[in-house]
Design a protein around this motif. Structure first.
Motif, PDB file in Angstrom:
ATOM      1  N   LEU A 191       0.831  -1.199   0.000  1.00 58.19           N
ATOM      2  CA  LEU A 191       0.000   0.000   0.000  1.00 58.19           C
ATOM      3  C   LEU A 191       0.868   1.251   0.000  1.00 58.19           C
ATOM      4  O   LEU A 191       0.557   2.238  -0.671  1.00 58.19           O
ATOM      5  CB  LEU A 191      -0.918   0.004   1.231  1.00 58.19           C
ATOM      6  N   TYR A 192       1.973   1.191   0.735  1.00 60.97           N
ATOM      7  CA  TYR A 192       2.863   2.351   0.850  1.00 60.97           C
ATOM      8  C   TYR A 192       3.460   2.736  -0.499  1.00 60.97           C
ATOM      9  O   TYR A 192       3.491   3.916  -0.857  1.00 60.97           O
ATOM     10  CB  TYR A 192       3.975   2.030   1.854  1.00 60.97           C
ATOM     11  N   VAL A 193       3.946   1.750  -1.265  1.00 61.47           N
ATOM     12  CA  VAL A 193       4.563   2.067  -2.561  1.00 61.47           C
ATOM     13  C   VAL A 193       3.534   2.590  -3.551  1.00 61.47           C
ATOM     14  O   VAL A 193       3.869   3.376  -4.448  1.00 61.47           O
ATOM     15  CB  VAL A 193       5.305   0.831  -3.139  1.00 61.47           C
ATOM     16  N   LYS A 194       2.274   2.174  -3.391  1.00 58.27           N
ATOM     17  CA  LYS A 194       1.232   2.681  -4.276  1.00 58.27           C
ATOM     18  C   LYS A 194       0.906   4.133  -3.953  1.00 58.27           C
ATOM     19  O   LYS A 194       0.798   4.973  -4.848  1.00 58.27           O
ATOM     20  CB  LYS A 194      -0.026   1.822  -4.155  1.00 58.27           C
ATOM     21  N   PHE A 195       0.751   4.434  -2.666  1.00 60.89           N
ATOM     22  CA  PHE A 195       0.404   5.795  -2.270  1.00 60.89           C
ATOM     23  C   PHE A 195       1.555   6.766  -2.499  1.00 60.89           C
ATOM     24  O   PHE A 195       1.332   7.960  -2.683  1.00 60.89           O
ATOM     25  CB  PHE A 195      -0.032   5.834  -0.799  1.00 60.89           C
ATOM     26  N   THR A 196       2.799   6.287  -2.465  1.00 59.08           N
ATOM     27  CA  THR A 196       3.961   7.154  -2.693  1.00 59.08           C
ATOM     28  C   THR A 196       4.438   7.108  -4.128  1.00 59.08           C
ATOM     29  O   THR A 196       5.482   7.677  -4.449  1.00 59.08           O
ATOM     30  CB  THR A 196       5.113   6.746  -1.752  1.00 59.08           C
ATOM     31  N   ASP A 197       3.695   6.413  -5.011  1.00 61.25           N
ATOM     32  CA  ASP A 197       4.017   6.354  -6.444  1.00 61.25           C
ATOM     33  C   ASP A 197       5.421   5.796  -6.679  1.00 61.25           C
ATOM     34  O   ASP A 197       6.230   6.374  -7.399  1.00 61.25           O
ATOM     35  CB  ASP A 197       3.880   7.747  -7.066  1.00 61.25           C
ATOM     36  N   ASN A 198       5.711   4.667  -6.039  1.00 55.56           N
ATOM     37  CA  ASN A 198       7.006   4.009  -6.193  1.00 55.56           C
ATOM     38  C   ASN A 198       6.835   2.566  -6.669  1.00 55.56           C
ATOM     39  O   ASN A 198       7.535   1.666  -6.214  1.00 55.56           O
ATOM     40  CB  ASN A 198       7.772   4.019  -4.863  1.00 55.56           C
ATOM     41  N   THR A 199       5.913   2.361  -7.593  1.00 59.41           N
ATOM     42  CA  THR A 199       5.652   1.005  -8.083  1.00 59.41           C
ATOM     43  C   THR A 199       6.616   0.601  -9.190  1.00 59.41           C
ATOM     44  O   THR A 199       6.614  -0.548  -9.614  1.00 59.41           O
ATOM     45  CB  THR A 199       4.208   0.900  -8.605  1.00 59.41           C
ATOM     46  N   THR A 200       7.439   1.528  -9.670  1.00 60.70           N
ATOM     47  CA  THR A 200       8.405   1.220 -10.727  1.00 60.70           C
ATOM     48  C   THR A 200       9.758   1.827 -10.380  1.00 60.70           C
ATOM     49  O   THR A 200       9.893   2.539  -9.380  1.00 60.70           O
ATOM     50  CB  THR A 200       7.934   1.778 -12.087  1.00 60.70           C
ATOM     51  N   GLY A 201      10.745   1.535 -11.232  1.00 57.24           N
ATOM     52  CA  GLY A 201      12.070   2.128 -11.061  1.00 57.24           C
ATOM     53  C   GLY A 201      13.052   1.277 -10.295  1.00 57.24           C
ATOM     54  O   GLY A 201      14.148   1.740  -9.956  1.00 57.24           O
ATOM     55  N   TYR A 202      12.698   0.017 -10.018  1.00 55.79           N
ATOM     56  CA  TYR A 202      13.593  -0.864  -9.270  1.00 55.79           C
ATOM     57  C   TYR A 202      14.594  -1.511 -10.238  1.00 55.79           C
ATOM     58  O   TYR A 202      14.210  -2.011 -11.301  1.00 55.79           O
ATOM     59  CB  TYR A 202      12.787  -1.924  -8.519  1.00 55.79           C
ATOM     60  N   LEU A 203      15.861  -1.495  -9.857  1.00 53.60           N
ATOM     61  CA  LEU A 203      16.929  -1.919 -10.753  1.00 53.60           C
ATOM     62  C   LEU A 203      17.360  -3.352 -10.464  1.00 53.60           C
ATOM     63  O   LEU A 203      17.452  -3.762  -9.294  1.00 53.60           O
ATOM     64  CB  LEU A 203      18.128  -0.981 -10.614  1.00 53.60           C
ATOM     65  N   MET A 213      16.197  -0.189   8.158  1.00 50.98           N
ATOM     66  CA  MET A 213      15.942   0.889   7.207  1.00 50.98           C
ATOM     67  C   MET A 213      14.453   1.181   7.118  1.00 50.98           C
ATOM     68  O   MET A 213      13.629   0.280   7.234  1.00 50.98           O
ATOM     69  CB  MET A 213      16.492   0.510   5.825  1.00 50.98           C
ATOM     70  N   SER A 214      14.117   2.426   6.912  1.00 52.28           N
ATOM     71  CA  SER A 214      12.715   2.807   6.709  1.00 52.28           C
ATOM     72  C   SER A 214      12.275   2.378   5.315  1.00 52.28           C
ATOM     73  O   SER A 214      13.097   2.045   4.460  1.00 52.28           O
ATOM     74  CB  SER A 214      12.550   4.316   6.871  1.00 52.28           C
ATOM     75  N   TYR A 215      10.949   2.405   5.102  1.00 53.10           N
ATOM     76  CA  TYR A 215      10.439   2.068   3.768  1.00 53.10           C
ATOM     77  C   TYR A 215      11.050   2.977   2.701  1.00 53.10           C
ATOM     78  O   TYR A 215      11.423   2.516   1.620  1.00 53.10           O
ATOM     79  CB  TYR A 215       8.915   2.228   3.750  1.00 53.10           C
ATOM     80  N   ASN A 216      11.167   4.263   3.008  1.00 54.59           N
ATOM     81  CA  ASN A 216      11.730   5.198   2.037  1.00 54.59           C
ATOM     82  C   ASN A 216      13.165   4.832   1.670  1.00 54.59           C
ATOM     83  O   ASN A 216      13.554   4.863   0.501  1.00 54.59           O
ATOM     84  CB  ASN A 216      11.696   6.623   2.588  1.00 54.59           C
ATOM     85  N   ASN A 217      13.960   4.486   2.675  1.00 56.88           N
ATOM     86  CA  ASN A 217      15.355   4.134   2.425  1.00 56.88           C
ATOM     87  C   ASN A 217      15.480   2.817   1.672  1.00 56.88           C
ATOM     88  O   ASN A 217      16.366   2.658   0.825  1.00 56.88           O
ATOM     89  CB  ASN A 217      16.128   4.060   3.741  1.00 56.88           C
ATOM     90  N   ILE A 218      14.608   1.867   1.979  1.00 54.36           N
ATOM     91  CA  ILE A 218      14.634   0.591   1.259  1.00 54.36           C
ATOM     92  C   ILE A 218      14.301   0.817  -0.209  1.00 54.36           C
ATOM     93  O   ILE A 218      14.982   0.302  -1.102  1.00 54.36           O
ATOM     94  CB  ILE A 218      13.643  -0.411   1.895  1.00 54.36           C
TER      95      ILE A 218
END
Length: 491
Positions: A191-203, A213-218
């Protein structure tokens, strides 16, 4: 009034008359109040305060007598309540008998039922309170757990190298983090990655992550390439092509050759010199010729040993940018002024310098080779083609290996654009990355009458003004090559 007082016998025991008996058997507590047979006219409030005697016929009521005895007009006649009976005359063992007041208090109906309801309500309230308290504690624990997972605080520290493989979705990544003990609430993180618009960009590749680590740092770590600290020194010699430079970098675990080639295939629009580059659809690598030869220090991506397909685009970009920046630093105002004097663009200078770099082997030979090419370029009617064999080498070693069934038609056009026996003037692009000696030779050619040259394997050059002289040089070089095992290069 005195006679009345004499008639009162203090020693006479007061007993209620028969009609004033305490017999209450006739009353029912549950009977309605209105059913009681009460005669309020017969109620005598003060009768019970003194005994009845037969001398009451004087007509003074007990209330009047008490008021008269305590009259404020005659203090001598004031009778205190004590006179009604002396302390010595009162028998404490016998309780006084009072006249029963027939007025009875009405009891509430159904008192037992109301009491049961009250107890039920109390019990229900207690159950609700306990349930609310339990839910509050439950949700408090969940909220605390969620905050710990989001912030990474107060968690047992665990660090791992987490690898993202190709085609992994963001849900797969989060499930993997949960399975490895980095997070505790995978649904919450999804839910967190959806609300923060981080569903893509993983290398793809390895990433160092920790449960602290916090969710943001991870997320930031997974969207950033793993940092490598070990470095290596790599020498990029003059005259290497893009493909050869990429292979050298891959051998030293700097990056994959294919990632390097992809980056230099087109302009990046980051450097001033790129403004002078001619866009040509038949150009093999747009930045070929601009990777300045030098000694460099790069990070070692040691993960390539474990996974040769590891995406190294970030490090390929870093390596190429170092060379491109170095090139821009070496193209001085003096060189630019000389280009203007020679009526040559930067792109023309580098393309010619790349051919000179591969043809010559010393500063002197490079200047002589430059003179031959300049003589031909200045006489396009008689010498429309440069006729350099080294461009054949570029076609064989660079263009043809990258030709596939899908791009064959396009690559054939590219070959013709680099074949200096077919194309007019300079080829579509540089064939290698020249050094300063070759660049200076391109801008400062010797003055000679030659239009032909040939060199043997030992580096001996043969120069000719005419085709007949050149053909004789080929024969002489061939005789020499037959003895020494060399090969020739001719128009």
């Amino acid at each position: 009034m005195d006679e009345n007082r004499k008639d009162y016998n203090e020693d006479e025991e007061y007993l209620p008359e028969d009609n004033e008996s305490e017999d209450t058997e006739g009353y029912d507590d549950d009977e309605p109040y209105e059913d009681l047979d009460l005669n309020f006219e017969k109620t005598q409030e003060m009768d019970s305060m003194r005994p009845r005697t037969s001398d009451d016929e004087h007509g003074i009521t007990p209330r009047d007598e008490f008021t008269d005895l305590n009259s404020a007009d005659d203090m001598s006649r004031t009778l205190m309540m004590d006179s009604l009976g002396g302390e010595d005359d009162y028998d404490y063992d016998d309780e006084p008998t009072y006249a029963h007041n027939p007025v009875k208090r009405r009891r509430k109906k159904n008192s037992k039922i109301n009491h049961t309801k009250t107890m039920g309500q109390i019990f229900l309230g207690a159950v609700i309170s306990v349930a609310a308290l339990g839910l509050g504690i439950f949700f408090a624990i969940k909220v605390i757990g969620a905050m710990r997972d989001i912030t990474g605080m107060a968690k047992t520290r665990k660090e791992i190298d987490f690898e993202i493989t190709e085609n992994m979705s963001v849900d797969d990544i989060i499930d993997g983090l949960y399975e490895n003990g980095i997070i505790d609430m995978p649904k919450l993180m999804k839910l967190y990655v959806k609300f923060t618009d981080n569903t893509t960009g993983y290398l793809n590749g390895p990433h160092t992550v920790s449960s602290g680590m916090s969710y943001n740092n991870i997320i930031a770590s997974l969207q950033r390439e793993k940092e490598f600290t070990k470095t290596i020194t790599v020498v990029i010699p003059e005259g290497l092509s893009v493909v050869e430079v990429g292979n050298l970098l891959e051998e030293n675990l700097v990056c994959r050759a294919v990632d390097f080639e992809e980056y230099v295939k087109s302009k990046q629009n980051r450097y001033d010199f790129e403004d002078g580059l001619v866009t040509n659809p038949n150009r093999m690598f747009m930045l070929e010729g601009y990777l300045f030869p030098d000694t460099y220090e790069f990070y070692v991506v040691d993960y390539l040993e474990k996974n040769p397909n590891y995406d190294t685009r970030t490090w390929a970009k870093e390596a190429a940018d170092k060379m491109l920046e170095n090139f821009e630093d070496h193209i001085t105002k003096k060189l630019k002024a000389r280009m203007k004097e020679m009526d040559m663009t930067l792109d023309e200078t580098i393309i010619l310098a790349s051919i000179i770099q591969r043809e010559g082997n010393t500063e002197e030979s490079m200047a002589m080779v430059s003179s031959v090419f300049h003589n031909r370029l200045n006489d396009p009617e008689n010498y429309p083609n440069l006729g350099s064999d080294v461009t054949y080498d570029y076609i064989d070693q660079t263009i043809k290996p990258l030709t596939t069934a899908a791009n064959r038609e396009q690559m054939q056009r590219v070959e013709m654009a680099y074949d200096t026996y077919q194309c007019v003037g300079l080829p579509a692009g540089a064939i290698c990355n020249p050094g300063l000696d070759a660049i200076n030779a391109a801008l400062n050619p010797d003055t000679t009458p030659y239009y032909y040259f040939i060199a043997d394997r030992e580096g001996n050059f043969y120069w000719a003004e005419t085709l007949e002289q050149h053909e004789q040089n080929i024969i002489d070089a061939d005789l020499h090559y037959e003895d020494e095992g060399g090969e020739s290069a001719a128009e």
